[in-house]
Design a protein around this motif. Sequence first.
Motif: not given
Length: 157
Positions: A53-56, A89-97, A112-113
Amino acid sequence: MNVRVLVLPLLMFTSAASAGAPPPNFSQQVYLCNSHLQAKVDITFGQTTSTATVQSQSGQVKDNPFVPGVESGMEYSVFVASSIKPSSTASWSAVSAQQDGLVGTPQAPVAIGNSTFVSSSSCQIKGTVILSTGCPNASGMTQDYKTIERTWVGCGL
């Protein structure tokens, strides 16, 4: 001869284990506009046996109380994102606020996390905080922009 055979696998295991450890958490005041403004920024990593996990997070951009002559009311924007790349091989997927406001106007922190299953040593997960603000005249700057980003390669493997 037997000693060498036993030492090599032990060294390989030790370096592989440390390679998958999360990076240190980032938590500090970030200063903008020649230290006239500040914001508290946190990027925190965690792991269980099956997830990484990561939380920003960022607090509001506010006046630095230790710098005289600061003018409140400058516009600012905070963007936070947590991104996952499950494999090479996957692309970046992001959740943002995002949060927009005025310096000196109380606002809740923006955070966001997200998490991903630990499925590959090529998994990557990163936390990003972008601070953008207009600057007080006393700072000698018209605007400032800071990006704080931490990436964890390996996601616990």
